[in-house]
Design an enzyme around this catalytic site. Structure first.
Site, mmCIF file in Angstrom:
data_model
loop_
_atom_site.group_PDB
_atom_site.id
_atom_site.type_symbol
_atom_site.label_atom_id
_atom_site.label_comp_id
_atom_site.label_asym_id
_atom_site.label_seq_id
_atom_site.Cartn_x
_atom_site.Cartn_y
_atom_site.Cartn_z
ATOM 1 N N TRP A 196 0.853 -1.187 0.000
ATOM 2 C CA TRP A 196 0.000 0.000 0.000
ATOM 3 C C TRP A 196 0.897 1.248 0.000
ATOM 4 O O TRP A 196 1.885 1.313 0.729
ATOM 5 C CB TRP A 196 -0.911 0.012 1.247
ATOM 6 C CG TRP A 196 -1.675 1.291 1.361
ATOM 7 C CD1 TRP A 196 -2.791 1.644 0.664
ATOM 8 C CD2 TRP A 196 -1.352 2.405 2.198
ATOM 9 N NE1 TRP A 196 -3.179 2.908 1.004
ATOM 10 C CE2 TRP A 196 -2.312 3.409 1.953
ATOM 11 C CE3 TRP A 196 -0.339 2.668 3.130
ATOM 12 C CZ2 TRP A 196 -2.304 4.644 2.603
ATOM 13 C CZ3 TRP A 196 -0.327 3.896 3.765
ATOM 14 C CH2 TRP A 196 -1.303 4.866 3.508
ATOM 15 N N ASP A 363 -15.898 12.042 -2.549
ATOM 16 C CA ASP A 363 -15.306 10.755 -2.169
ATOM 17 C C ASP A 363 -16.108 10.114 -1.046
ATOM 18 O O ASP A 363 -17.283 10.449 -0.803
ATOM 19 C CB ASP A 363 -13.820 10.967 -1.808
ATOM 20 C CG ASP A 363 -12.952 9.766 -2.129
ATOM 21 O OD1 ASP A 363 -12.985 8.808 -1.343
ATOM 22 O OD2 ASP A 363 -12.261 9.778 -3.163
ATOM 23 N N ASP A 364 -15.491 9.224 -0.324
ATOM 24 C CA ASP A 364 -16.102 8.428 0.745
ATOM 25 C C ASP A 364 -16.823 9.318 1.764
ATOM 26 O O ASP A 364 -16.332 10.404 2.101
ATOM 27 C CB ASP A 364 -14.953 7.673 1.440
ATOM 28 C CG ASP A 364 -15.436 6.566 2.328
ATOM 29 O OD1 ASP A 364 -16.643 6.453 2.531
ATOM 30 O OD2 ASP A 364 -14.564 5.805 2.811
ATOM 31 N N LYS A 473 -16.086 6.687 -8.950
ATOM 32 C CA LYS A 473 -14.821 6.119 -8.482
ATOM 33 C C LYS A 473 -15.176 4.836 -7.728
ATOM 34 O O LYS A 473 -15.858 4.881 -6.703
ATOM 35 C CB LYS A 473 -14.113 7.132 -7.569
ATOM 36 C CG LYS A 473 -12.823 6.628 -6.959
ATOM 37 C CD LYS A 473 -12.141 7.743 -6.166
ATOM 38 C CE LYS A 473 -10.960 7.237 -5.366
ATOM 39 N NZ LYS A 473 -10.406 8.278 -4.485
ATOM 40 N N ASP A 475 -14.065 1.918 -5.547
ATOM 41 C CA ASP A 475 -12.971 1.606 -4.622
ATOM 42 C C ASP A 475 -13.086 0.162 -4.111
ATOM 43 O O ASP A 475 -14.145 -0.477 -4.216
ATOM 44 C CB ASP A 475 -13.030 2.596 -3.448
ATOM 45 C CG ASP A 475 -11.680 2.836 -2.792
ATOM 46 O OD1 ASP A 475 -10.749 2.064 -3.031
ATOM 47 O OD2 ASP A 475 -11.564 3.812 -2.010
ATOM 48 N N CYS A 523 -10.144 1.879 -8.395
ATOM 49 C CA CYS A 523 -9.330 2.240 -7.230
ATOM 50 C C CYS A 523 -9.352 1.033 -6.300
ATOM 51 O O CYS A 523 -10.322 0.284 -6.278
ATOM 52 C CB CYS A 523 -9.965 3.459 -6.546
ATOM 53 S SG CYS A 523 -9.138 3.967 -5.026
ATOM 54 N N ASP A 545 -2.450 5.578 -3.175
ATOM 55 C CA ASP A 545 -2.864 6.557 -2.166
ATOM 56 C C ASP A 545 -1.714 7.485 -1.820
ATOM 57 O O ASP A 545 -1.908 8.474 -1.100
ATOM 58 C CB ASP A 545 -3.338 5.846 -0.894
ATOM 59 C CG ASP A 545 -4.810 5.487 -0.984
ATOM 60 O OD1 ASP A 545 -5.481 5.953 -1.919
ATOM 61 O OD2 ASP A 545 -5.287 4.734 -0.113
#
Ligand code: DGJ
Length: 729
Positions: A196, A363-364, A473, A475, A523, A545
């Site tokens: 990561w 985003d989230d 997006k 993920d 993603c 990231d």
């Protein structure tokens, strides 16, 4: 004709651009590999097949003559287990009587003008295909070996399909996509290892007696080791020598192996990971393996990479988007994380309105009870406490501000603290009676099950139907554990990993094709599922990231070994960087982010006036080079993994234009005089170099180099824009 069969010698010649792949049917009826490399004539190649000294091998059953009479001495197109071949095999079957042996021999062949798709899996299109069918000598198992070559690229695609016509259920213990024999044992192997925030670092090791193996067991292609392997001559470098690149079009647990046996040759193979794999194939059923893309280059790694880029742009990535200008986004993740409301988002939009940023990506955190990463996943219902008035208030604000709107989803996941989990705890992957391993407080949904996939498709589609959304997006933030499906019988549990991959492709087919005008970006907690299969659905993928400019030079450099610049989503973010704590110049961050599908990911309200003003210039500059990012040819010039510098050139196909980005990591007093040597220009063409205000021939620029001035700034970029003289106004 790119596929030619010589009846007399029983030899198949597959001829792509600059490559020949040749194999024949030998005396035992076995498809035996002869050659893979740069183009050769359609000659009888059997004169060069040897056994290498005295051999004490098991004879092919039915053959007693000495010499080339053993499977262990043949270069295999499909490697069988049981009758004397002691290399790794590419297919192993367990029959109901306990037999695990097979011997595949020629049955028939056809040449297909249209490449068939692979059932349930993405694959490249185009080319001319040879379909070779082999049959097990002792059973009614047939295997179709597919080979596709292209007249415009040095690529060979392969996969196989196993047909069970035995009248009984058989178990596949291993079903790889390919076997490739190479004539020597002194190669290097290059792979892309990582983690990561540190994805795809090139790692090169010598092949040795025994097996070099890379794999993923995570249920995804993973950040740990990309499903890529290159086999290189020892003296191969970026611009010289033979390179064979192998990339699996697969997003699940995979394996790639390079084996050196005792015969002076090497055998390469791979496909679905056979660790924790067993597939029940009923009578009449077919099992398809994923495709491997094999690239051949006789002028080094860089040409190998450019061939991968062309192959994916022409034959894999969604043609609706592949050459289209990409959205230049402002994403709120690093700006707000979960902590936002309408006002905060509008504030971020306001600052960059009119700057050229054309899409806002939320985003989230916009759904369910998502105040942090421990709740809400799976509940794709707008959180109206955060977004008062609903999602459309933000969408309308974007539109009024001249921007499109993008939205984040993580369709495959669920938090135990969610309405979805409370209603369907059994939908999360788990082993009954065992405590599941959480990662980021979440579990993975069992998308091997139709009803789970139907829920995901319906809940995501509802949001997309009811709102004006241009961009998604997608993920995927954790690895799979407790690999078990309560919907599968015990004898099918080891089908789980591959069924997960098939479930993922089904989701992508239904959602991506269900909303053809929506642009989907991939993603996976950064770049943990950056593979060709995902690229088929997602024209670009969030590369990592890690948005630190220095780390990005390394990550983007490694990613470019097989994936085109346009597939890498890259953002300019704030400093000190959230992943490394490092501070780099704002211009540097943008210059590095511009080497992909560019965007921004920061709290614009905290930018200085100068930075805000710079954004508009940066995006203007990006638009000038955007066609090169989409369609240009990449030349790697300096490798930041081994040097204090990073440099690449992107050159237009007609060689009238080039963009060169160089980067010095650290500056030193009394530093060396540093020149970079561009590649790919036309020697005779005269190029105006905008930043230097001079015109030079391509030959001069490439041979004399471009000087990087000494500076007292670490992490400094140097950009050169070259245009053919008569096209400069
Ligand atoms: C991981 C992604 O890589 C980030 O960009 C961001 O979308 C977060 N997930 C959100 O949870």
């Amino acid at each position: 004709m790119p596929v030619f069969y010589d009846e007399q010698t029983k030899t198949f010649f597959l001829e792509g651009k600059n490559l020949s792949y040749v194999f024949g049917i030998n005396a035992a009826g076995f498809p035996e590999h002869y050659y893979f490399g740069s183009r050769i004539g359609r000659d009888d190649l059997r004169y060069a097949l040897g056994v290498g000294g005295n051999s004490a091998e098991a004879c092919v059953p039915g053959m007693t003559d000495s010499g080339r009479n053993s499977y262990n001495n043949y270069g295999a197109e499909i490697s069988s287990y049981g009758s004397g071949d002691y290399h790794e095999c590419s297919l192993q079957i367990l029959f109901p009587n306990g037999c695990r042996l097979n011997e595949f021999r020629y049955h028939s062949h056809r040449i297909l003008e249209k490449k068939p798709g692979i059932p349930g899996m993405p694959s490249l299109q185009g080319g001319t295909t040879l379909l070779l069918t082999v049959k097990d000598k002792n059973s009614e198992v047939y295997v179709d070996l597919y080979y596709t070559v292209y007249e415009d690229i040095a690529v060979l695609c392969r996969h196989m399909e196993v047909h069970n016509r035995t009248g009984k259920t058989i178990s596949l213990l291993r079903a790889y996509s390919f076997t490739l024999e190479l004539p020597r044992n002194d190669y290097d192997v290059l792979t892309l290892e990582g983690a990561w925030a540190d994805e795809r670092t090139p790692q090169r090791i010598p092949m040795h007696h025994g097996v070099v193996s890379i794999d993923s067991k995570t249920g995804s292609s993973s950040a740990r080791l990309n499903p890529f392997m290159a086999v290189l001559d020892r003296n191969t470098d970026e611009y010289n020598g033979n390179a064979i690149g192998l990339n699996l079009v697969y997003s699940g647990s995979y394996v790639l192996k390079a084996e050196v046996g005792s015969k002076g040759s090497a055998r390469i193979m791979g496909g679905i990971n056979d660790f924790d794999f067993q597939w029940q194939l009923c009578d009449g059923e077919t099992f398809a393996t994923p495709e491997v893309v094999m690239v051949y280059s006789d002028c080094g790694l860089n040409a190998m990479s450019r061939t991968f880029h062309d192959a994916y742009r022409r034959y894999l990535i969604n043609p609706r988007f592949v050459m289209k200008h990409r959205p230049v986004v402002i994403n709120n993740w690093e700006a707000t994380y979960f902590n936002f409301d309408n006002e905060r988002l509008m504030g971020i939009i306001d600052v960059v309105k009119g700057s050229g940023i054309d899409t806002f990506v939320l985003d989230d955190g916009w759904f369910g009870a998502r105040a942090a990463d421990n709740a809400g996943l799976g509940d794709w219902i707008v959180n109206t406490e955060k977004l008062k008035g609903g999602l459309h208030t933000v969408i309308e604000y974007c539109h009024q501000s001249g921007m499109k709107f993008g939205l984040w989803f993580e369709p495959e996941m669920v938090n135990p603290d969610s309405n979805l989990y409370r209603a369907h705890p059994d939908w999360a992957i788990h082993m009954p009676g065992m405590e599941p391993a959480l990662s980021r407080n979440q579990m993975v949904l069992d998308i091997t099950r139709t009803e789970v996939r139907d829920y995901i498709v319906e809940s995501v589609s509802k949001i997309l139907r009811e709102n004006d959304i241009d961009y998604v997006k997608w993920d995927f933030n954790r690895v799979l554990t407790e690999n078990y499906s309560i919907a599968l019988p015990p004898e099918r549990q080891q089908e789980f990993h591959h069924r997960y991959a098939l479930g993922l492709y089904d989701l992508c087919e239904r959602l991506v094709n269900g909303f053809p005008s929506v642009f989907f970006e991939g993603c996976a907690g950064g770049g943990a599922r950056f593979d060709p299969a995902m690229l088929h659905y997602f024209p670009q993928i969030w590369t990592s990231d890690d948005t630190d400019a220095y780390m990005r030079t390394r990550i983007q450099y490694g990613t470019s070994y097989c994936y085109p610049l346009s597939s890498m989503s890259c953002h300019t973010s704030i400093c000190p960087n959230h992943q490394t704590g490092r501070t780099t110049p704002f211009t540097t961050r943008a210059d590095i982010a511009h080497l992909g599908a560019t965007g921004y990911e920061l709290d614009t309200t905290k930018m200085t006036k100068e930075e805000v003003a710079e954004v508009a210039d940066q995006i203007r500059a990006y638009h000038e080079m955007e066609d090169l990012i989409l369609d240009g040819e990449l030349f790697r010039l300096e490798d930041p993994h081994v040097s204090n510098y990073f440099a690449v050139a992107v050159v237009s196909r007609d060689k009238t234009e080039a963009h060169i980005t160089a980067f010095r990591t650290l500056c030193y007093p009394n530093d060396e005089v540093k020149r970079i040597y561009p590649r790919g220009l036309c020697e005779e063409t005269r190029y105006f170099i905008r930043e230097l205000g001079i015109t030079l021939s391509g030959a001069t620029i490439m041979k004399m180099g471009l000087l990087l001035p000494n500076t007292t700034t670490d992490f400094k970029t140097f950009v050169f824009h070259l245009k053919k003289e008569d096209s400069v106004h």
